[in-house]
Design a protein around this motif. Structure first.
Motif, PDB file in Angstrom:
ATOM      1  N   GLY A  44       0.924  12.411   3.939  1.00 41.69           N
ATOM      2  CA  GLY A  44       1.799  13.083   4.881  1.00 41.69           C
ATOM      3  C   GLY A  44       1.211  13.213   6.273  1.00 41.69           C
ATOM      4  O   GLY A  44       1.946  13.468   7.234  1.00 41.69           O
ATOM      5  N   LEU A  45      -0.105  13.025   6.390  1.00 46.07           N
ATOM      6  CA  LEU A  45      -0.745  13.123   7.703  1.00 46.07           C
ATOM      7  C   LEU A  45      -0.588  11.860   8.530  1.00 46.07           C
ATOM      8  O   LEU A  45      -0.753  11.902   9.759  1.00 46.07           O
ATOM      9  CB  LEU A  45      -2.242  13.432   7.531  1.00 46.07           C
ATOM     10  CG  LEU A  45      -2.597  14.740   6.822  1.00 46.07           C
ATOM     11  CD1 LEU A  45      -4.114  14.845   6.657  1.00 46.07           C
ATOM     12  CD2 LEU A  45      -2.060  15.938   7.596  1.00 46.07           C
ATOM     13  N   VAL A  46      -0.285  10.741   7.872  1.00 45.19           N
ATOM     14  CA  VAL A  46      -0.291   9.468   8.597  1.00 45.19           C
ATOM     15  C   VAL A  46       1.000   8.670   8.418  1.00 45.19           C
ATOM     16  O   VAL A  46       1.101   7.555   8.939  1.00 45.19           O
ATOM     17  CB  VAL A  46      -1.492   8.591   8.159  1.00 45.19           C
ATOM     18  CG1 VAL A  46      -2.803   9.228   8.574  1.00 45.19           C
ATOM     19  CG2 VAL A  46      -1.469   8.354   6.650  1.00 45.19           C
ATOM     20  N   THR A  47       1.975   9.206   7.696  1.00 42.34           N
ATOM     21  CA  THR A  47       3.219   8.470   7.507  1.00 42.34           C
ATOM     22  C   THR A  47       4.403   9.432   7.549  1.00 42.34           C
ATOM     23  O   THR A  47       4.216  10.650   7.690  1.00 42.34           O
ATOM     24  CB  THR A  47       3.196   7.680   6.189  1.00 42.34           C
ATOM     25  OG1 THR A  47       4.327   6.802   6.142  1.00 42.34           O
ATOM     26  CG2 THR A  47       3.241   8.603   4.979  1.00 42.34           C
ATOM     27  N   ASP A  48       5.599   8.909   7.400  1.00 41.06           N
ATOM     28  CA  ASP A  48       6.792   9.742   7.475  1.00 41.06           C
ATOM     29  C   ASP A  48       6.984  10.534   6.178  1.00 41.06           C
ATOM     30  O   ASP A  48       6.462  10.153   5.127  1.00 41.06           O
ATOM     31  CB  ASP A  48       8.017   8.873   7.742  1.00 41.06           C
ATOM     32  CG  ASP A  48       8.306   7.915   6.603  1.00 41.06           C
ATOM     33  OD1 ASP A  48       9.218   8.184   5.801  1.00 41.06           O
ATOM     34  OD2 ASP A  48       7.593   6.882   6.507  1.00 41.06           O
ATOM     35  N   SER A 108      -0.924  -0.148  -3.184  1.00 38.55           N
ATOM     36  CA  SER A 108       0.161   0.573  -2.522  1.00 38.55           C
ATOM     37  C   SER A 108       1.206  -0.376  -1.949  1.00 38.55           C
ATOM     38  O   SER A 108       2.406  -0.094  -1.981  1.00 38.55           O
ATOM     39  CB  SER A 108      -0.407   1.469  -1.416  1.00 38.55           C
ATOM     40  OG  SER A 108      -1.336   2.398  -1.949  1.00 38.55           O
ATOM     41  N   TYR A 109       0.768  -1.510  -1.420  1.00 44.41           N
ATOM     42  CA  TYR A 109       1.723  -2.496  -0.920  1.00 44.41           C
ATOM     43  C   TYR A 109       2.554  -3.083  -2.056  1.00 44.41           C
ATOM     44  O   TYR A 109       3.694  -3.518  -1.847  1.00 44.41           O
ATOM     45  CB  TYR A 109       0.989  -3.622  -0.195  1.00 44.41           C
ATOM     46  CG  TYR A 109       0.819  -3.393   1.288  1.00 44.41           C
ATOM     47  CD1 TYR A 109       1.918  -3.109   2.098  1.00 44.41           C
ATOM     48  CD2 TYR A 109      -0.432  -3.481   1.883  1.00 44.41           C
ATOM     49  CE1 TYR A 109       1.764  -2.902   3.467  1.00 44.41           C
ATOM     50  CE2 TYR A 109      -0.599  -3.272   3.246  1.00 44.41           C
ATOM     51  CZ  TYR A 109       0.504  -2.984   4.033  1.00 44.41           C
ATOM     52  OH  TYR A 109       0.356  -2.768   5.380  1.00 44.41           O
ATOM     53  N   PRO A 119      -2.072   1.016   5.204  1.00 43.71           N
ATOM     54  CA  PRO A 119      -3.508   0.967   5.540  1.00 43.71           C
ATOM     55  C   PRO A 119      -4.053   2.320   5.977  1.00 43.71           C
ATOM     56  O   PRO A 119      -5.176   2.686   5.626  1.00 43.71           O
ATOM     57  CB  PRO A 119      -3.564  -0.060   6.685  1.00 43.71           C
ATOM     58  CG  PRO A 119      -2.356  -0.912   6.489  1.00 43.71           C
ATOM     59  CD  PRO A 119      -1.303   0.009   5.973  1.00 43.71           C
ATOM     60  N   GLY A 120      -3.253   3.079   6.743  1.00 45.46           N
ATOM     61  CA  GLY A 120      -3.699   4.404   7.170  1.00 45.46           C
ATOM     62  C   GLY A 120      -3.804   5.364   6.004  1.00 45.46           C
ATOM     63  O   GLY A 120      -4.745   6.170   5.930  1.00 45.46           O
ATOM     64  N   VAL A 125      -7.365   8.546   2.438  1.00 47.83           N
ATOM     65  CA  VAL A 125      -7.729   8.894   1.064  1.00 47.83           C
ATOM     66  C   VAL A 125      -9.154   8.433   0.778  1.00 47.83           C
ATOM     67  O   VAL A 125      -9.963   9.170   0.187  1.00 47.83           O
ATOM     68  CB  VAL A 125      -6.745   8.277   0.057  1.00 47.83           C
ATOM     69  CG1 VAL A 125      -7.237   8.464  -1.374  1.00 47.83           C
ATOM     70  CG2 VAL A 125      -5.360   8.897   0.216  1.00 47.83           C
ATOM     71  N   THR A 126      -9.494   7.213   1.197  1.00 44.44           N
ATOM     72  CA  THR A 126     -10.841   6.686   0.982  1.00 44.44           C
ATOM     73  C   THR A 126     -11.879   7.527   1.707  1.00 44.44           C
ATOM     74  O   THR A 126     -12.939   7.851   1.148  1.00 44.44           O
ATOM     75  CB  THR A 126     -10.923   5.230   1.461  1.00 44.44           C
ATOM     76  OG1 THR A 126      -9.984   4.438   0.734  1.00 44.44           O
ATOM     77  CG2 THR A 126     -12.322   4.669   1.253  1.00 44.44           C
ATOM     78  N   ALA A 127     -11.591   7.891   2.953  1.00 46.27           N
ATOM     79  CA  ALA A 127     -12.559   8.652   3.741  1.00 46.27           C
ATOM     80  C   ALA A 127     -12.822  10.024   3.128  1.00 46.27           C
ATOM     81  O   ALA A 127     -13.979  10.455   3.017  1.00 46.27           O
ATOM     82  CB  ALA A 127     -12.051   8.799   5.177  1.00 46.27           C
TER      83      ALA A 127
END
Length: 418
Positions: A44-48, A108-109, A119-120, A125-127
């Motif tokens: 939710g921080l990087v997508t709609d 995810s793709y 990618p974001g 999530v990875t970070a």
């Protein structure tokens, strides 16, 4: 279920696999693995918002993810604990982090429901997961170095075998979505091969009777000596007691389904499909739903403590799906239809907006025409094309907040039976 419960389950699994060799560090690693799937909420921080809704409990909550991520993370953490360390250890660890990002991105793709900003999402999530592992890994290495002599004398290996690390992470990850399958929210266990949501509807997403005994036994186990029989018994007791409670909720589910079937038969309701699930925070009070036709629903409540084995009353809710019929194919609306599994009603709220109400979680009151009566809902602006899901107004949020306060009091009274 809630993230605290998933951490507890993961920690107990970690203790069962490697507690004798790592002590409380096994619980920490298991707890991190247990919370990993829920890091998808960071999307939710990087997508709609609609992409975030579709992504939650999707690929990170799937069996394929557990099968692939378990060995990858296990191998990487094994390299982290290598003793003595070699010059290539940090290269291997960075490679493991990059491979994890690639796994999340590709998986995810491949999801059947397109999600924006993959990618974001994979990066954040990875970070966060890598940061959590770095903190625990740093502390674990300090413990490893300070107690190295004791480990050697006792015959306990400092760094378990690679296959043992892999087993810990696979089991701690896969048990997370398996537990979520017992809830009404469910999980997409077979992503990315299918968007089917497994929801067995036997336990609430928050249930203190599942979580608190499990937590108490885990704390007692953590305070016991590493490798002792007492510690093993306490941890095993936590796993057994929590699993027995899930079995009890399953028995309750089939019992309530029988009551719902008898109720709709007595009321001459011919249902195309039925649904029953516990209300929030307990397994005594259940919501039952019967769908007749394409968009007509009957919703009622039944407590296991009720004197009569019947759902009463059964409120009729007109779905009004025709209000959204012109907008088939609009992405955000299609995601909501998929998410609610077609079990929704539509309420006009004025200004060209309508409210889509997810009926699987019951009502806050007894007025189906009141937009604030629904726990899960979305405001849809039909004046633009394609239609857009809009945030709820501040006034509606405030009114719903007031309703929620009264709702929990009514919930408690109704739970005790009639």
């Amino acid at each position: 279920m809630d993230s605290l419960t998933q951490v507890i389950l993961g920690a107990a699994v970690g203790e069962a696999v490697l507690g004798r060799k790592l002590g409380n560090r096994a619980m920490l690693w298991g707890g991190i693995a247990g919370t990993l799937p829920d890091l998808d909420v960071l999307s939710g921080l990087v997508t709609d918002p609609m992409s975030a809704l579709a992504y939650h409990r999707a690929f990170t909550h799937s069996l394929p993810f557990a099968i692939l991520a378990g060995p990858l993370i296990g191998w990487t953490v094994h390299r982290l604990h290598a003793d003595p360390p070699d010059k290539r250890r940090w290269i291997h660890i960075l490679g493991g982090v990059l491979a994890f990002w690639v796994l999340l991105t590709v998986g995810s793709y491949a999801m059947p429901i397109p999600v924006y900003g993959v990618p974001g999402i994979a990066a954040i999530v990875t970070a966060v997961f890598a940061g959590m592992c770095a903190i625990v890994g740093w502390w674990s290495l300090r413990v490893q170095r300070s107690r190295g002599r004791i480990h050697v004398k006792s015959g306990i290996h400092v760094n378990p075998k690679r296959r043992q690390w892999i087993l810990l992470f696979f089991l701690a990850i896969v048990t997370h979505p398996l537990l979520d399958c017992f809830t009404a929210y469910g999980t997409q266990f077979f992503e990315p091969f299918a968007a089917t949501r497994l929801a067995w509807n036997t336990v609430s997403v928050v249930d203190p009777l599942y979580t608190l005994p499990f937590l108490l036994l885990l704390i007692l186990a953590a305070r016991s000596g590493r490798g002792t029989q007492e510690r093993r018994k306490l941890n095993t007791a936590g796993l057994v007691v929590s699993s027995a409670y899930l079995l009890l909720t399953t028995v309750n589910h089939f019992n309530v389904r029988s009551v719902l079937g008898d109720t709709i038969a007595a009321k001459d309701i011919v249902a195309q499909r039925t649904l029953q699930g516990p209300t929030l925070g307990n397994n005594l009070l259940w919501t039952g739903l019967a769908q007749t036709g394409s968009d007509t629903f009957y919703v009622g409540e039944y407590s296991l403590l009720d004197e009569r084995r019947t759902f009463e009353p059964m409120l009729r809710i007109d779905g009004r799906h025709d209000l959204l019929a012109p907008y088939h194919g609009d992405r955000e609306l299609d995601i909501l239809r998929w998410f609610s599994n077609g079990i929704y009603s539509v309420t006009p709220v004025g200004g060209g907006r309508v409210q889509l109400n997810d009926l699987r979680y019951g009502l806050l009151g007894d007025d189906p025409d009141d937009p604030t009566s629904y726990l899960f809902n979305w405001q849809i602006d039909t004046t633009v094309h394609p239609v857009r899901v809009m945030p709820e107004s501040e006034e509606a949020q405030a009114e719903r907040g007031e309703r929620m306060g009264a709702f929990f009091g009514e919930l408690w009274d109704r739970m005790l039976g009639e």
